[in-house]
Motif scaffolding. Structure first.
Motif, PDB file in Angstrom:
ATOM      1  N   MET A  11      58.539 -77.824  25.138  1.00  0.00           N
ATOM      2  CA  MET A  11      59.952 -78.298  24.618  1.00  0.00           C
ATOM      3  C   MET A  11      59.716 -78.079  23.080  1.00  0.00           C
ATOM      4  O   MET A  11      58.842 -78.238  22.501  1.00  0.00           O
ATOM      5  N   PRO A  12      60.933 -77.871  22.505  1.00  0.00           N
ATOM      6  CA  PRO A  12      61.061 -77.294  21.264  1.00  0.00           C
ATOM      7  C   PRO A  12      61.323 -78.695  20.274  1.00  0.00           C
ATOM      8  O   PRO A  12      61.774 -79.783  20.874  1.00  0.00           O
ATOM      9  N   SER A  70      61.849 -69.943  22.495  1.00  0.00           N
ATOM     10  CA  SER A  70      62.308 -68.855  21.958  1.00  0.00           C
ATOM     11  C   SER A  70      62.138 -67.669  23.095  1.00  0.00           C
ATOM     12  O   SER A  70      61.482 -67.858  24.193  1.00  0.00           O
ATOM     13  N   GLU A  71      62.709 -66.663  23.081  1.00  0.00           N
ATOM     14  CA  GLU A  71      62.652 -65.560  24.027  1.00  0.00           C
ATOM     15  C   GLU A  71      61.034 -65.148  24.172  1.00  0.00           C
ATOM     16  O   GLU A  71      60.692 -64.895  25.290  1.00  0.00           O
ATOM     17  N   GLU A 128      65.096 -71.889  29.440  1.00  0.00           N
ATOM     18  CA  GLU A 128      66.179 -72.136  28.479  1.00  0.00           C
ATOM     19  C   GLU A 128      65.830 -71.399  27.021  1.00  0.00           C
ATOM     20  O   GLU A 128      64.877 -72.236  26.498  1.00  0.00           O
ATOM     21  N   LEU A 129      66.411 -70.266  26.714  1.00  0.00           N
ATOM     22  CA  LEU A 129      65.821 -69.470  25.910  1.00  0.00           C
ATOM     23  C   LEU A 129      66.951 -69.290  24.740  1.00  0.00           C
ATOM     24  O   LEU A 129      67.851 -70.095  24.445  1.00  0.00           O
ATOM     25  N   GLY A 130      66.847 -68.419  23.736  1.00  0.00           N
ATOM     26  CA  GLY A 130      67.691 -68.152  22.544  1.00  0.00           C
ATOM     27  C   GLY A 130      68.992 -67.679  23.084  1.00  0.00           C
ATOM     28  O   GLY A 130      69.173 -67.334  24.175  1.00  0.00           O
ATOM     29  N   GLY A 148      67.397 -66.638  29.580  1.00  0.00           N
ATOM     30  CA  GLY A 148      66.590 -67.027  30.433  1.00  0.00           C
ATOM     31  C   GLY A 148      67.296 -67.147  31.813  1.00  0.00           C
ATOM     32  O   GLY A 148      68.394 -66.594  32.055  1.00  0.00           O
ATOM     33  N   TYR A 149      66.529 -68.152  32.772  1.00  0.00           N
ATOM     34  CA  TYR A 149      67.389 -68.356  33.955  1.00  0.00           C
ATOM     35  C   TYR A 149      66.806 -69.846  34.502  1.00  0.00           C
ATOM     36  O   TYR A 149      66.087 -70.436  33.941  1.00  0.00           O
TER      37      TYR A 149
END
Length: 454
Positions: free
Chosen positions: A130-131, A209-210, A230-232, A431-432
């Motif tokens: 997680m970010p 991030s991607e 869940e990306l940029g 993302g997916y």
């Protein structure tokens, strides 16, 4: 490689605390505990697991100020926004407490069997990476449905919010979850690969991030494990000629500047129809200029510093490269250490970094288009696919474009935001998989066919 990690206040520059990273021996013990606990936790009735969400919500409520202050200290979020983040986590608990039982109930299917149904069984231990930008919300929106579904969780949080990571683990234990049900791992990136490759870890959820997403997806794929990514993003905010600026300008500004612009779903590209461009730019600039900068612990502060000085370096480089390609600074673009002034850049076109890339900070790229058709073409001109927001009074026409846009979200007259009641996630380089809602709780369950012929 250092065996310690430290947190620092990005506004004051002061050191907060230093932590020892977990050793391989400690990680092994934590993995085994998570695996062991999952065998009993998965057997608990869903209603019993859901009831614990009342206690989680109460602890969040009782400690709202303490948790908010910790967030603000570690990553610089304005305190009023930190409080809102905790309140949103409380809403999340309430949503799954009310709905998890029905979401996970066996689904009866009529077949040739005497009885047949779908059973939604937990997968086991799930790793979350997680970010830092929403230190509580990002974790809780993963953890609440995942734990409630009967899984156990291991958290690798961003190192600059280690205090938040550890207090979330403490929160779950205080709420009555079995020890080992939710554990925070203090590990480096090399250890993450080893953990995800371990057979006891069944799946992974990453928000980041991607680049990080591609790496995690590679490891997960190699080990045949489910991943939610869940990306940029570089979300478009489309302002059509009939947009009601008086009603929605505050939302447009907030869409870019909330959390000091550090949001994957922020409005990064403002695509404005020519007929309203001058009025929009004037009013948008006036509103941005009025934002109050300062100490993030001040209730009146609208925006503060970025979470780290190196993040300002990256943003500055993206802007400078765009300026060399013909973009113009309309307002702002001053920075000092972790502070980056809210900035408006005009003359932005495709193939500029601030059009093509994700900008993680308070920089609004303004793109002028001749008409609505060009606006929608510009929306689609991106590798990302998190969300699009359209401001218009012609709701019927806007709705007709929903299927044309490949993003995970399409918002009309509102900023793209996550809501526990709705699925959240992206497409393409964003993302997916999905978080939140019924879709989110189904990501880490085995949808098992049960067929009884008696």
């Amino acid at each position: 490689m250092s065996n310690k990690t430290s947190t620092h206040n990005p506004f004051t520059g002061e050191s907060i605390k230093t932590y020892n990273l977990h050793t391989d021996v400690q990680v092994e013990s934590m993995l085994q505990l998570a695996n062991d606990v999952s065998k009993t936790w998965r057997q608990k009735p869903i209603k019993e697991r859901s009831k614990l969400l009342n206690k989680v919500a109460k602890i969040l409520s009782d400690n709202l100020e303490t948790y908010s202050e910790l967030m603000t200290a570690e990553m610089g979020k304005p305190i009023a926004q930190s409080r809102s983040e905790i309140e949103k986590c409380i809403f999340l608990c309430d949503f799954y407490r009310k709905n998890a039982d029905s979401f996970l109930a066996d689904q009866i299917i009529e077949t040739d069997a005497k009885e047949s149904f779908i059973s939604y069984d937990p997968l086991g231990t799930i790793l979350a990476v997680m970010p830092w930008n929403y230190p509580f919300w990002q974790v809780m929106r993963f953890a609440i449905p995942t734990l409630t579904a009967g899984n156990t969780a291991l958290l690798k949080h961003a190192s600059n919010v280690t205090g938040c990571a550890l207090i979330i683990e403490e929160l779950f234990e205080k709420a009555g979850y079995p020890k080992g049900c939710f554990q925070t791992l203090l590990v480096n990136h090399d250890q993450v690969e080893q953990i995800l490759s371990d057979d006891r870890v069944k799946a992974v959820s990453l928000t980041g991030s991607e680049k990080a997403g591609r790496k995690i997806a590679e490891i997960a794929g190699r080990n045949l494990k489910k991943a939610v990514l869940e990306l940029g993003g570089n979300n478009a905010c489309v302002v059509l000629g009939d947009a009601n600026l008086e009603a929605y300008l505050d939302i447009m500004v907030n869409a870019r500047m909330q959390n000091t612009g550090q949001s994957c779903i922020a409005a990064k590209r403002f695509i404005v129809e020519a007929s309203i461009y001058d009025e929009f730019l004037e009013k948008f600039t006036k509103k941005v200029k009025s934002l109050k900068h300062g100490d993030p612990t001040d209730d009146q502060t609208d925006f503060s510093v970025l979470a780290r000085a190196d993040l300002a370096d990256i943003l500055e480089d993206q802007v400078e490269r765009s300026l060399k390609k013909g973009a113009k600074v309309h307002f702002g673009n001053e920075r000092k250490k972790a502070y980056y002034q809210p900035t408006i850049i005009t003359n932005v076109t495709p193939n500029m970094p601030i059009f093509d890339e994700e900008t993680f900070g308070p920089v609004a790229a303004i793109i002028k288009v001749k008409d609505k058709a060009e606006a929608y073409e510009m929306v689609a001109n991106t590798r990302f696919g998190l969300g699009t927001m359209i401001f218009t009074e012609d709701f019927e026409d806007a709705t007709a474009h929903v299927s044309e846009i490949e993003d995970g979200a399409f918002f009309i007259n509102e900023l793209v935001k996550s809501d526990p009641r709705l699925p959240f996630g992206g497409t393409k380089a964003s993302g997916y998989g999905r978080e939140l809602s019924e879709e989110g709780i189904m990501e880490f369950v085995n949808k098992k066919t049960v067929y009884i012929n008696h």
